[in-house]
Design a protein around this motif. Structure first.
Motif, mmCIF file in Angstrom:
data_model
loop_
_atom_site.group_PDB
_atom_site.id
_atom_site.type_symbol
_atom_site.label_atom_id
_atom_site.label_comp_id
_atom_site.label_asym_id
_atom_site.label_seq_id
_atom_site.Cartn_x
_atom_site.Cartn_y
_atom_site.Cartn_z
ATOM 1 N N ILE A 187 0.842 -1.212 0.000
ATOM 2 C CA ILE A 187 0.000 0.000 0.000
ATOM 3 C C ILE A 187 0.874 1.257 0.000
ATOM 4 O O ILE A 187 0.563 2.240 -0.683
ATOM 5 C CB ILE A 187 -1.010 -0.029 1.174
ATOM 6 N N GLY A 188 1.981 1.208 0.700
ATOM 7 C CA GLY A 188 2.912 2.339 0.679
ATOM 8 C C GLY A 188 3.405 2.612 -0.739
ATOM 9 O O GLY A 188 3.492 3.770 -1.180
ATOM 10 N N ILE A 189 3.724 1.538 -1.466
ATOM 11 C CA ILE A 189 4.200 1.705 -2.850
ATOM 12 C C ILE A 189 3.083 2.298 -3.710
ATOM 13 O O ILE A 189 3.313 3.240 -4.482
ATOM 14 C CB ILE A 189 4.671 0.347 -3.433
ATOM 15 N N PHE A 190 1.869 1.769 -3.558
ATOM 16 C CA PHE A 190 0.741 2.294 -4.359
ATOM 17 C C PHE A 190 0.533 3.795 -4.067
ATOM 18 O O PHE A 190 0.264 4.582 -4.977
ATOM 19 C CB PHE A 190 -0.556 1.538 -4.041
ATOM 20 N N ILE A 191 0.660 4.169 -2.811
ATOM 21 C CA ILE A 191 0.454 5.580 -2.441
ATOM 22 C C ILE A 191 1.555 6.449 -3.063
ATOM 23 O O ILE A 191 1.284 7.503 -3.651
ATOM 24 C CB ILE A 191 0.419 5.749 -0.905
ATOM 25 N N ARG A 192 2.805 6.005 -2.945
ATOM 26 C CA ARG A 192 3.912 6.807 -3.506
ATOM 27 C C ARG A 192 3.759 6.959 -5.015
ATOM 28 O O ARG A 192 3.924 8.041 -5.565
ATOM 29 C CB ARG A 192 5.266 6.164 -3.153
ATOM 30 N N LYS A 193 3.395 5.861 -5.664
ATOM 31 C CA LYS A 193 3.201 5.920 -7.128
ATOM 32 C C LYS A 193 2.103 6.924 -7.464
ATOM 33 O O LYS A 193 2.231 7.720 -8.396
ATOM 34 C CB LYS A 193 2.803 4.537 -7.666
ATOM 35 N N THR A 194 1.019 6.869 -6.718
ATOM 36 C CA THR A 194 -0.109 7.765 -6.995
ATOM 37 C C THR A 194 0.299 9.221 -6.775
ATOM 38 O O THR A 194 -0.010 10.098 -7.592
ATOM 39 C CB THR A 194 -1.313 7.393 -6.098
ATOM 40 N N LEU A 195 1.022 9.475 -5.694
ATOM 41 C CA LEU A 195 1.456 10.853 -5.422
ATOM 42 C C LEU A 195 2.372 11.379 -6.529
ATOM 43 O O LEU A 195 2.392 12.570 -6.821
ATOM 44 C CB LEU A 195 2.185 10.924 -4.075
ATOM 45 N N ASN A 196 3.129 10.465 -7.144
ATOM 46 C CA ASN A 196 4.011 10.874 -8.252
ATOM 47 C C ASN A 196 3.317 10.753 -9.604
ATOM 48 O O ASN A 196 3.944 10.934 -10.640
ATOM 49 C CB ASN A 196 5.285 10.021 -8.246
ATOM 50 N N GLU A 197 2.033 10.397 -9.571
ATOM 51 C CA GLU A 197 1.216 10.196 -10.774
ATOM 52 C C GLU A 197 1.883 9.234 -11.761
ATOM 53 O O GLU A 197 1.880 9.432 -12.965
ATOM 54 C CB GLU A 197 0.839 11.544 -11.406
ATOM 55 N N GLU A 198 2.454 8.173 -11.176
ATOM 56 C CA GLU A 198 3.008 7.070 -11.979
ATOM 57 C C GLU A 198 2.006 5.919 -11.919
ATOM 58 O O GLU A 198 1.192 5.859 -10.986
ATOM 59 C CB GLU A 198 4.335 6.591 -11.382
ATOM 60 N N PRO A 199 2.046 4.980 -12.884
ATOM 61 C CA PRO A 199 1.093 3.863 -12.821
ATOM 62 C C PRO A 199 1.264 3.042 -11.540
ATOM 63 O O PRO A 199 2.383 2.813 -11.081
ATOM 64 C CB PRO A 199 1.458 3.014 -14.042
ATOM 65 N N ILE A 200 0.134 2.620 -10.989
ATOM 66 C CA ILE A 200 0.152 1.686 -9.853
ATOM 67 C C ILE A 200 0.360 0.308 -10.460
ATOM 68 O O ILE A 200 -0.463 -0.148 -11.257
ATOM 69 C CB ILE A 200 -1.199 1.724 -9.109
ATOM 70 N N GLU A 250 -7.503 -0.123 -6.527
ATOM 71 C CA GLU A 250 -8.608 0.782 -6.901
ATOM 72 C C GLU A 250 -8.916 1.774 -5.784
ATOM 73 O O GLU A 250 -9.216 2.941 -6.036
ATOM 74 C CB GLU A 250 -9.864 -0.039 -7.252
ATOM 75 N N THR A 251 -8.826 1.311 -4.554
ATOM 76 C CA THR A 251 -9.074 2.209 -3.407
ATOM 77 C C THR A 251 -8.040 3.332 -3.382
ATOM 78 O O THR A 251 -8.384 4.514 -3.223
ATOM 79 C CB THR A 251 -9.018 1.404 -2.086
ATOM 80 N N VAL A 252 -6.770 2.976 -3.553
ATOM 81 C CA VAL A 252 -5.722 4.018 -3.536
ATOM 82 C C VAL A 252 -5.938 4.970 -4.714
ATOM 83 O O VAL A 252 -5.835 6.197 -4.573
ATOM 84 C CB VAL A 252 -4.308 3.378 -3.601
ATOM 85 N N GLN A 253 -6.284 4.416 -5.861
ATOM 86 C CA GLN A 253 -6.505 5.251 -7.047
ATOM 87 C C GLN A 253 -7.623 6.278 -6.783
ATOM 88 O O GLN A 253 -7.484 7.463 -7.085
ATOM 89 C CB GLN A 253 -6.876 4.353 -8.229
ATOM 90 N N TYR A 259 -7.850 13.710 -3.960
ATOM 91 C CA TYR A 259 -6.878 14.753 -3.586
ATOM 92 C C TYR A 259 -6.148 15.325 -4.807
ATOM 93 O O TYR A 259 -5.132 16.010 -4.661
ATOM 94 C CB TYR A 259 -5.878 14.194 -2.560
ATOM 95 N N GLY A 260 -6.653 15.015 -6.006
ATOM 96 C CA GLY A 260 -6.105 15.648 -7.216
ATOM 97 C C GLY A 260 -4.939 14.932 -7.855
ATOM 98 O O GLY A 260 -4.198 15.532 -8.631
ATOM 99 N N TYR A 261 -4.739 13.648 -7.518
ATOM 100 C CA TYR A 261 -3.643 12.874 -8.131
ATOM 101 C C TYR A 261 -4.232 11.752 -8.977
ATOM 102 O O TYR A 261 -5.060 10.977 -8.492
ATOM 103 C CB TYR A 261 -2.747 12.246 -7.051
ATOM 104 N N SER A 262 -3.768 11.683 -10.223
ATOM 105 C CA SER A 262 -4.340 10.697 -11.134
ATOM 106 C C SER A 262 -3.296 9.633 -11.488
ATOM 107 O O SER A 262 -2.224 9.967 -12.004
ATOM 108 C CB SER A 262 -4.817 11.446 -12.388
ATOM 109 N N ALA A 263 -3.599 8.386 -11.195
ATOM 110 C CA ALA A 263 -2.664 7.300 -11.527
ATOM 111 C C ALA A 263 -3.440 6.146 -12.155
ATOM 112 O O ALA A 263 -4.520 5.794 -11.681
ATOM 113 C CB ALA A 263 -1.966 6.811 -10.259
ATOM 114 N N SER A 264 -2.874 5.566 -13.217
ATOM 115 C CA SER A 264 -3.530 4.407 -13.836
ATOM 116 C C SER A 264 -3.131 3.143 -13.053
ATOM 117 O O SER A 264 -2.204 3.172 -12.245
ATOM 118 C CB SER A 264 -3.086 4.280 -15.290
#
Ligand SMILES: NC(=O)c1ccc[n+]([C@@H]2O[C@H](COP(=O)([O-])OP(=O)(O)OC[C@H]3O[C@@H](n4cnc5c(N)ncnc54)[C@H](O)[C@@H]3O)[C@@H](O)[C@H]2O)c1
Length: 331
Positions: A187-200, A250-253, A259-264
């Protein structure tokens, strides 16, 4: 009490340190910041810290035990990157086994009670929910290391009367968690990816199941282990309710979008891992007053908001000892 907490700059260590400080104990923290951060350490008059590598600095460990005569030692320090452990075998065993052996020796010598965090990795790929009575069948070096330390503690108990308890936690979440590690804490990885708007990136089909729990439910059981009422006991601790990794992604996405961050969401090659892994916690509920009421969506959102306010820390690469069969996403 004088209590040593190894891994004090990590998730469990920083939370349990804060709790025990609030109860008036003196906490002696040890960490080498391999996986934790200085910022996560408690700031408190009763907290004394040593930057020390438990794998190597045996004299340093002895000096700390000699000076503080700890009644109890919570040994949390470890590098818990289960999926990476087959590629860093030597480091895995040095870090997880030999460092623990150095702590066990000191606990025997100074008659300190040892509380060790093993892992549900010792169960491997058996049919969940895992109960404490199942045989250990680890499927990777990390699980083997935890199993080895469990066995070593058991023999030290039998031969030297070492007082101990072992907890097998799983998938704990909370602030002061390392979300900048590419190899662990899904979940930490998914969150970091999302904050950087990189694919999960979900490994495999994402239908693996895991149960995630809020660190706050770990405080009470760890506190109860301080007393001598419990000795030589083994407990699973964690959430009962499990989710697929697709649901988690999907929850992290969705929280990211809020909060304005878009990640595929993308899928990568499957990893060598247990497909379904979660535990039975009846024993901890009955004996340690453990109860888990984790609301995963709220928990992920609180972690996301915390992460938004953290510095964008550097994600480090680890030197592999083997590259055979290395997944593309870790190359
Ligand atoms: N968090 C979980 O979901 C989970 C699940 C199962 C088991 N565990 C176990 O619980 C323990 C704590 O986990 P955590 O999530 O707090 O991990 P963490 O990575 O947040 O904290 C571990 C700490 O140990 C320190 N450390 C590592 N090697 C060290 C060494 N050689 N010398 C000194 N310090 C060292 C790291 O710098 C880090 O601060 C670990 O033993 C882990 O295997 C955790």
């Amino acid at each position: 009490m004088n209590i040593i907490i190894t891994g004090a700059a990590g998730l469990l260590g920083s939370h349990i340190s804060r709790h025990l400080l609030s109860k008036g104990h003196k906490i002696i923290g040890i960490d080498n910041f391999f996986g934790g951060y200085k910022d996560f350490l408690p700031k408190h008059n009763n907290f004394e810290f040593y930057n020390l590598n438990l794998e190597k600095d045996i004299q340093g460990i002895t000096d700390i035990f000699e000076k503080h005569g700890p009644e109890v030692v919570y040994h949390f320090a470890a590098y818990a990157a289960e999926g990476l452990s087959p590629f860093i075998r030597n480091f895995n065993y040095t870090n997880n086994v030999l460092a623990s052996v150095n702590v066990i020796n000191a606990c025997i010598k100074y008659k300190s009670k040892l509380i060790f965090t093993s892992s549900m990795a010792v169960y491997g790929n058996q049919q969940p929910p895992f109960t404490e009575t199942l045989p250990q069948k680890p499927i990777d070096p990390y699980g083997i290391a935890k199993y080895t330390v469990e066995m070593d503690i058991l023999t030290a108990h039998e031969q030297f009367d070492l007082r101990y308890n072992i907890i097998r936690p799983h998938n704990v979440l909370g602030i002061y968690q390392n979300i900048w590690d590419r190899y662990r804490n899904v979940i930490g990885i998914f969150i970091r990816k999302t904050l950087n708007e990189e694919p999960i990136l979900v490994y495999g089909d994402g239908e693996q199941t895991r149960a995630f729990s809020d660190i706050k439910y770990y405080i009470e059981p760890f506190d109860r282990l301080l007393t001598d009422k419990f000795n030589g006991e083994l407990f699973n601790i964690g959430a009962d309710k499990y989710f697929t990794l697709n649901e988690v992604a999907e929850t992290v996405q969705l929280i990211g979008l809020k909060y304005g961050y878009s990640a595929s969401i993308q899928h990568g090659a499957p990893r060598h891992e247990a497909k379904h892994a979660y535990c039975d916690h009846t024993k901890a509920k009955n004996m340690l007053g453990f109860k888990d009421e984790t609301n995963l969506v709220e928990l992920i959102e609180s972690l996301f908001v915390w992460a938004m306010n953290q510095p964008n820390r550097k994600v480090k690469n680890i030197e592999y000892e083997l590259t055979d069969g290395m997944y593309e996403y870790w190359q």
